[in-house]
Scaffold this active site. Structure first.
Site, PDB file in Angstrom:
ATOM      1  CG  HIS A   8      -8.237  17.000   1.909  1.00 55.71           C
ATOM      2  ND1 HIS A   8      -9.534  16.978   1.428  1.00 55.71           N
ATOM      3  CD2 HIS A   8      -7.432  16.775   0.851  1.00 55.71           C
ATOM      4  CE1 HIS A   8      -9.521  16.766   0.133  1.00 55.71           C
ATOM      5  NE2 HIS A   8      -8.252  16.627  -0.249  1.00 55.71           N
ATOM      6  CD  GLU A  83      -3.557  16.026  -4.679  1.00 56.95           C
ATOM      7  OE1 GLU A  83      -2.428  15.497  -4.658  1.00 56.95           O
ATOM      8  OE2 GLU A  83      -4.603  15.375  -4.516  1.00 56.95           O
TER       9      GLU A  83
END
Length: 195
Positions: A8, A83
């Site tokens: 990201h 994550e």
């Protein structure tokens, strides 16, 4: 089929060197620009993707939405691409973790694959959800033999642990070998994930 694994865009916590993990942080202005630049690179790339799958965390979703808008392709959230959960260490810097949790920090560093932060995941826990999630994406998109490009917007620990696993790299070397910059792409042949 080729998976374009991408971290990201930047967040304020990245700048502050805080551990994000499962904390749902948003992109900053630099992160939004990085997402636009990612799309611009892919627009003229031979690896231009036909679809995006993303982690459900805001920083990944926003990166994916910006890129999908520029590329004019679908964008789907897929569970399992999030994550690593760093549990009680989230929001701290690594220096603070070392000071506040010296014993657990040492254990985690000496057993990177199976050690875990308090109330968090190990890298093996992460792999146990990421690999099935990626295999599911591959199945949904027609199997690893299809001539497709799929952009996967995910997170640093996801990509580093996956590459360490697939390349049989010791997990204590993952940061040195596979550290991903924000909005950086690494290609992966989907056949490498076949069961």
């Amino acid at each position: 089929m080729k998976l374009l694994l991408t971290r990201h865009g930047e967040t304020d916590w990245n700048l502050q060197r805080r551990i994000q993990g499962s904390t749902d942080t948003e992109l900053n202005e630099t992160g939004r620009r990085q997402a636009m630049q990612l799309a611009e690179v892919l627009l003229t790339s031979p690896d231009r993707p036909g679809i995006i799958y993303t982690s459900g965390l805001k920083r990944a979703q926003e990166t994916a939405r910006i890129a999908a808008g520029q590329l004019q392709i679908p964008c789907l959230i897929h569970p399992g691409l999030e994550e690593l959960s760093f549990g009680l260490w989230e929001g701290l810097t690594w220096e603070q973790v070392e000071q506040q949790y010296p014993d657990l920090y040492h254990i985690w560093h000496t057993d990177r694959r199976y050690g875990h932060p308090p109330k968090g995941e190990s890298y093996q826990d992460l792999l146990d959800r990421v690999i099935p999630a990626l295999r599911d994406v591959i199945r949904q998109e027609g199997g690893s033999g299809a001539d497709r490009r799929i952009l996967i917007i995910t997170h640093s620990a996801v990509i580093m642990s996956l590459l360490s696993y697939l390349n049989r790299t010791p997990f204590d070397e993952m940061v040195k070998r596979y550290k991903m910059q924000n909005a950086q792409i690494t290609g992966l042949d989907a056949k490498r994930l076949e069961a």
